[in-house]
Design a protein around this motif. Structure first.
Motif, short mmCIF file in Angstrom:
data_model
loop_
_atom_site.label_atom_id
_atom_site.label_comp_id
_atom_site.label_asym_id
_atom_site.label_seq_id
_atom_site.Cartn_x
_atom_site.Cartn_y
_atom_site.Cartn_z
N MET A 1 5.42 -0.82 2.24
CA MET A 1 4.42 -0.75 1.53
C MET A 1 3.51 0.32 1.72
O MET A 1 2.82 1.03 0.67
N SER A 2 3.22 0.62 2.97
CA SER A 2 2.32 1.70 3.64
C SER A 2 2.84 3.08 2.91
O SER A 2 2.05 4.21 2.54
N ILE A 3 3.97 3.10 3.21
CA ILE A 3 4.56 4.46 2.82
C ILE A 3 4.53 4.67 1.22
O ILE A 3 4.34 5.79 0.45
N ILE B 1 2.29 3.48 -1.00
CA ILE B 1 0.88 3.69 -1.27
C ILE B 1 0.53 5.08 -0.90
O ILE B 1 -0.17 6.00 -1.70
N LEU B 2 1.17 5.48 0.32
CA LEU B 2 1.05 7.00 0.77
C LEU B 2 1.46 8.03 -0.46
O LEU B 2 0.99 9.07 -0.78
N ARG C 1 9.15 1.39 -3.92
CA ARG C 1 8.72 0.32 -2.81
C ARG C 1 7.56 -0.64 -3.24
O ARG C 1 7.28 -1.47 -2.56
#
Length: 330
Positions: free
Chosen positions: A1-3, A5-6, A262
């Motif tokens: 999830m973080s990747i 969003i980045l 993702r």
């Protein structure tokens, strides 16, 4: 999830550059800017395709046809409408209209699934905030044009309509692209971005050729307003087309593809706000002054509307009844 969003953030920062290009090249027609950008994208994709040829061989004929569709609508047609809108209405209003994409994509992507729908009662408040934000920026731009003596109501309206057409193109593109990426989890985002670049190349060459033929006629040359093939500022035009072709088209598409694998489409749609904020930031830097109170209020309302929409959860069965259960995106 973080990747994911980045990756969406980086894509937004890259895509924000395309809003600046028509302002830096105001004498160039939108058709030439669109064909030039995607001609550069296609040429940049050629050497990358050589190194990625093993993965590209895995794509089937239907995949290449899909890449062609995505390139025609999400690349060429979208940027043609956007560049023409910016040249007619300025940078701020089209940027804010494009800023509605997060909610528009979220609504469309959820309405496609009858089992997961966004309850309209909860969606109306963020839609209202976004509309208020657009109204604030629209008011500022109208006052600025009146003060500069450059207000042409018809031209401004056409710019707004073209921006709406760009929204339609880019509502279709990310949903369709995300569908393909999720249906092919074994495909690499880089090879899919390169495939779209390769399919964009013949379309851009064809478009460039048509513009060249049109320029040979007196009426066509007058309509284009610039000399083919590179216009009045050849070096600046070529460098800017290469920059947006590499950064906005290839890097932006690569990062967006990675995010599409993702993140759920409803969440992914919200993150297009990064593009809007980047474009507004770049436009203000170009003007060399801090935005006024009303413009800042419009930006705050836009961001608040998107953040509020992000909190709206789809509900089973498309109804917001008492027994409906929220669905948390996977």
């Amino acid at each position: 999830m973080s990747i994911g969003i980045l990756c969406a953030l980086v894509a937004g920062l890259m895509w924000g550059l395309v809003f600046v290009t028509p302002l830096l090249l105001p004498d160039y027609p939108a058709a030439l800017l669109s064909c030039g950008r995607y001609l550069a994208f296609g040429l940049i994709a050629l050497p990358i395709a050589w190194f990625d040829r093993a993965r590209l061989r895995e794509l089937e004929r239907s995949d290449w046809i899909e890449a062609l569709r995505l390139s025609a609508i999400g690349n060429l047609l979208y940027y043609l409408c956007l560049a023409a809108a910016i040249q007619r209405a300025g940078g701020a209003l089209p940027t804010m209209i494009i800023g509605t994409l997060p909610v528009v994509i979220a609504v469309c992507s959820n309405l496609r699934d009858p089992h997961e729908r966004l309850p309209w009662r909860e969606l109306l408040p963020p839609l209202g905030l976004i509309a208020a934000g657009i109204a604030c920026v629209n008011q500022v731009e109208l006052e600025r044009l009146r003060a500069e003596g450059g207000l042409d109501a018809g031209r401004y309206l056409v710019g707004a309509l073209l921006a709406l057409a760009a929204v339609a193109c880019w509502t279709w593109y990310p949903i369709r692209n995300a569908d393909w990426m999720r249906a092919h989890p074994d495909r690499h985002p880089r090879s899919w971005a390169t495939a779209q670049g390769l399919m964009t190349l013949p379309l851009a060459v064809l478009g460039y050729g048509v513009l060249g033929l049109v320029s040979l006629t007196p009426a066509g040359a007058a309509g284009l307003g610039v000399a083919m093939p590179f216009g009045p500022e050849p070096l600046r035009f070529v460098l800017m087309m290469l920059a947006v072709g590499l950064l906005a088209s290839w890097v932006g598409t690569l990062c967006w593809n990675a995010a599409s694998q993702r993140l759920p489409t409803a969440l992914l749609g919200q993150l297009i706000v990064f593009e809007t904020l980047a474009a507004l930031g770049y436009a203000m830097v170009m003007r060399g002054r801090w935005p006024g109170t009303t413009t800042l209020a419009g930006i705050v309302l836009l961001v608040a509307g998107v953040l509020l929409a992000l909190r709206v959860k789809p509900r089973r069965g498309g109804a917001a009844g008492a027994d409906a259960q929220p669905v948390t995106p996977a």
